[in-house]
Design an enzyme around this catalytic site. Structure first.
Site, mmCIF file in Angstrom:
data_model
loop_
_atom_site.group_PDB
_atom_site.id
_atom_site.type_symbol
_atom_site.label_atom_id
_atom_site.label_comp_id
_atom_site.label_asym_id
_atom_site.label_seq_id
_atom_site.Cartn_x
_atom_site.Cartn_y
_atom_site.Cartn_z
ATOM 1 C CG ASP A 43 -2.070 1.015 1.088
ATOM 2 O OD1 ASP A 43 -2.396 1.393 -0.062
ATOM 3 O OD2 ASP A 43 -2.640 1.415 2.116
ATOM 4 C CD GLU A 81 -1.631 2.990 -3.676
ATOM 5 O OE1 GLU A 81 -1.218 1.823 -3.515
ATOM 6 O OE2 GLU A 81 -2.577 3.454 -3.020
ATOM 7 C CG ASP A 103 -5.310 -0.098 -1.388
ATOM 8 O OD1 ASP A 103 -4.324 0.214 -2.095
ATOM 9 O OD2 ASP A 103 -5.520 0.411 -0.272
ATOM 10 C CG HIS A 157 -8.734 2.278 4.032
ATOM 11 N ND1 HIS A 157 -7.642 2.361 4.876
ATOM 12 C CD2 HIS A 157 -8.398 2.981 2.923
ATOM 13 C CE1 HIS A 157 -6.707 3.100 4.308
ATOM 14 N NE2 HIS A 157 -7.132 3.479 3.120
#
Length: 181
Positions: A43, A81, A103, A157
């Protein structure tokens, strides 16, 4: 792109299982059948965009785990990222079968959908503008070459333990950097 494939979700029930089986049969046999299987979770983020940013990466292989993190004073969320994935791949010392869980749709779509067009069009996007973060995209292209990479997207999240840990590593890296400066 050889050695890089996007993971497709498997449906539930018989119909979904048949679809998943047929998709698997269309894939080329694993060119690295005896290569180690490595899981990379990662992440990245920034506080402000641009602003101070950080990344967190977890590598897992054969029951062992390694955590990485880093920070930059002036960066963007997307750069962090990409950096998180790149730093994980740079840890690998031989060809591996790698699953990168992220993500970041930007990372997954970039590596599995957009990259061939960018390269074909001289690193211009669909708006004929230069691709942002080209240096990191090119580094990722080189970093994945010796590996068979499967890109998996997870919602951020949303309680994914490794994704949450990577987010914590990234935020801690930013805080540590800011205390030192």
């Amino acid at each position: 792109m050889p050695g890089v494939r996007k993971s497709k979700g498997q449906g539930s029930g018989v119909k979904g299982q048949r679809r998943a089986e047929s998709e698997k049969s269309n894939l080329a046999p694993c060119p690295l059948p005896l290569a180690p299987v490595v899981e990379i979770y990662r992440d990245g983020g920034s506080s402000g965009n641009p602003g101070p940013g950080g990344y967190g990466t977890i590598l897992r292989c054969r029951g062992k785990e390694k955590e990485l993190s880093g920070a930059a004073t002036e960066t963007t969320n997307n750069r962090m990222e990409l950096t998180a994935a790149l730093e994980g791949l740079r840890q690998l010392t031989r060809s591996c079968r790698v699953t990168i869980t992220t993500d970041s749709q930007y990372l997954v779509k970039g590596m599995t959908e957009w990259l061939p067009g960018w390269q074909r069009n001289g690193w211009k996007n669909s708006k004929k503008e230069p691709v942002l973060n080209r240096d990191l995209w090119e580094a990722l292209v080189e970093a994945v070459k010796p590996h068979q990479v499967d890109w998996q997207w997870v919602r951020g999240h949303a309680g994914h333990a490794e994704n949450e840990r990577c987010d914590t590593l990234a935020r801690e890296a930013i805080s540590t950097m800011q205390v030192r400066n």
